[in-house]
Design a protein around this motif. Sequence first.
Motif, short mmCIF file in Angstrom:
data_model
loop_
_atom_site.label_atom_id
_atom_site.label_comp_id
_atom_site.label_asym_id
_atom_site.label_seq_id
_atom_site.Cartn_x
_atom_site.Cartn_y
_atom_site.Cartn_z
N ARG A 24 64.80 55.01 59.37
CA ARG A 24 64.52 53.86 58.50
C ARG A 24 64.57 54.34 57.05
O ARG A 24 63.91 55.32 56.70
N PHE A 25 65.34 53.62 56.22
CA PHE A 25 65.47 54.07 54.83
C PHE A 25 65.86 52.96 53.85
O PHE A 25 65.64 53.10 52.65
N ASP A 26 66.44 51.85 54.31
CA ASP A 26 66.92 50.85 53.35
C ASP A 26 66.51 49.41 53.68
O ASP A 26 66.98 48.48 53.04
N GLU A 63 70.21 51.94 59.80
CA GLU A 63 68.88 52.02 60.42
C GLU A 63 69.02 51.69 61.90
O GLU A 63 69.72 50.75 62.28
N PHE A 64 68.29 52.45 62.76
CA PHE A 64 68.42 52.22 64.19
C PHE A 64 67.30 52.93 64.96
O PHE A 64 66.57 53.78 64.42
N MET A 67 54.57 50.76 57.35
CA MET A 67 55.24 51.92 57.95
C MET A 67 54.57 53.16 57.37
O MET A 67 54.79 53.52 56.22
N SER A 68 53.77 53.82 58.20
CA SER A 68 52.93 54.90 57.67
C SER A 68 52.70 55.98 58.71
O SER A 68 52.86 55.76 59.91
N ALA A 127 60.69 56.23 53.54
CA ALA A 127 61.71 56.49 54.56
C ALA A 127 61.13 57.38 55.65
O ALA A 127 60.26 58.22 55.37
N VAL A 128 61.60 57.19 56.87
CA VAL A 128 61.17 58.04 57.99
C VAL A 128 62.39 58.36 58.85
O VAL A 128 63.36 57.60 58.90
#
Length: 349
Positions: free
Chosen positions: A183-185, A207-208, A326-327, A336-337
Amino acid sequence: MHLQRVLSLCVFILLSGFENVISTSSWLDDNGSGRSPDGEEDLYGSYCQNCQAYKSKLYEYLRAIEQNQKVLSTEHYELNHRLAMMDMRFRDQNSELSKTIEGLRLSNEFLLKILLEPLRQLKNMTKAIGTQAEVELKDNLTGTGCKGLSSGIHKIKVPGLEPFNALCNADIQGGGWIVIHKRFDRSESFNRRWSDFSHGFGQINGEFFIGLEQLHRITNSERYELRLHLTDFDGTVDFASYNNFSIANASNDYALESLGDFLGTIDNRMQFVLNGKFSTFDHDTDAFDAFNCALNYSAWWFNKNCLGPKLNGVHYKRRFSASDSMSWDGNSALNAVQMLIRPISKVEK
């Protein structure tokens, strides 16, 4: 001229007959004196004068018809002449056009030969490259996953699984990583149903999530390590890694069976969800009877409480403290993760 003669003949016959009728008509008296019984003048001369007048008019009409015929003949000749000239010009132009078309055809054939030759050479080169790529692909499908592959999308083979496309990462700690979650955008929603998390979703070049079923098969083919990369809004990157990561099958709700030893720059938050089942808002499997953790926070592995990371939570656009974000710590939003796995036995020494 033929029409004039016919008309003249008709007029002559009519007038001659008319005069004969008058000459032998009943206008003659019993004595044959040629006068009417009531003493009127002889009408013969009067009728003859009328006939002569009509004859003169008919001749005038005939002359006019003849004149019109001459004009029409002249125009007909001129029209035929023009048509003949147009036909000649058309034939000449058609001949020139045919020569031009033939010249263009020959030029096109010549140009095609010039253009197709490089294409033919390129086709042969592509065929050779394709053959080489097939050989390389076979070499990469020997069950080594992403080992030795550059960062990017590759078709890989994992023992016990059919070949599949995977996003490989060669930039982190020796490479050979299979990216399973990214996950980033904010282009993909991670607020998904059980079926989506089971089968996977998103775009492998964006993202996926790889899918729980695929993740179960991979992590049960041999021993795998897990690495999580967490990026803050100031660009700080932290990581957490576990050296024996595996999850159960669908019958056991893809429970987090094993993690192994922890190593990282942040707290070990995954310990709170070890042996927990994967839960989504429409498939509540957590051990917290009075609460649906996935419905209120995000889909993840949960135990009897909702503690632990929430990497499928709301992806906020700025640093933010929220329990549904998202943490990693369950409260501080991340930018981002990324989750990656690789087989322990294939790690480069």
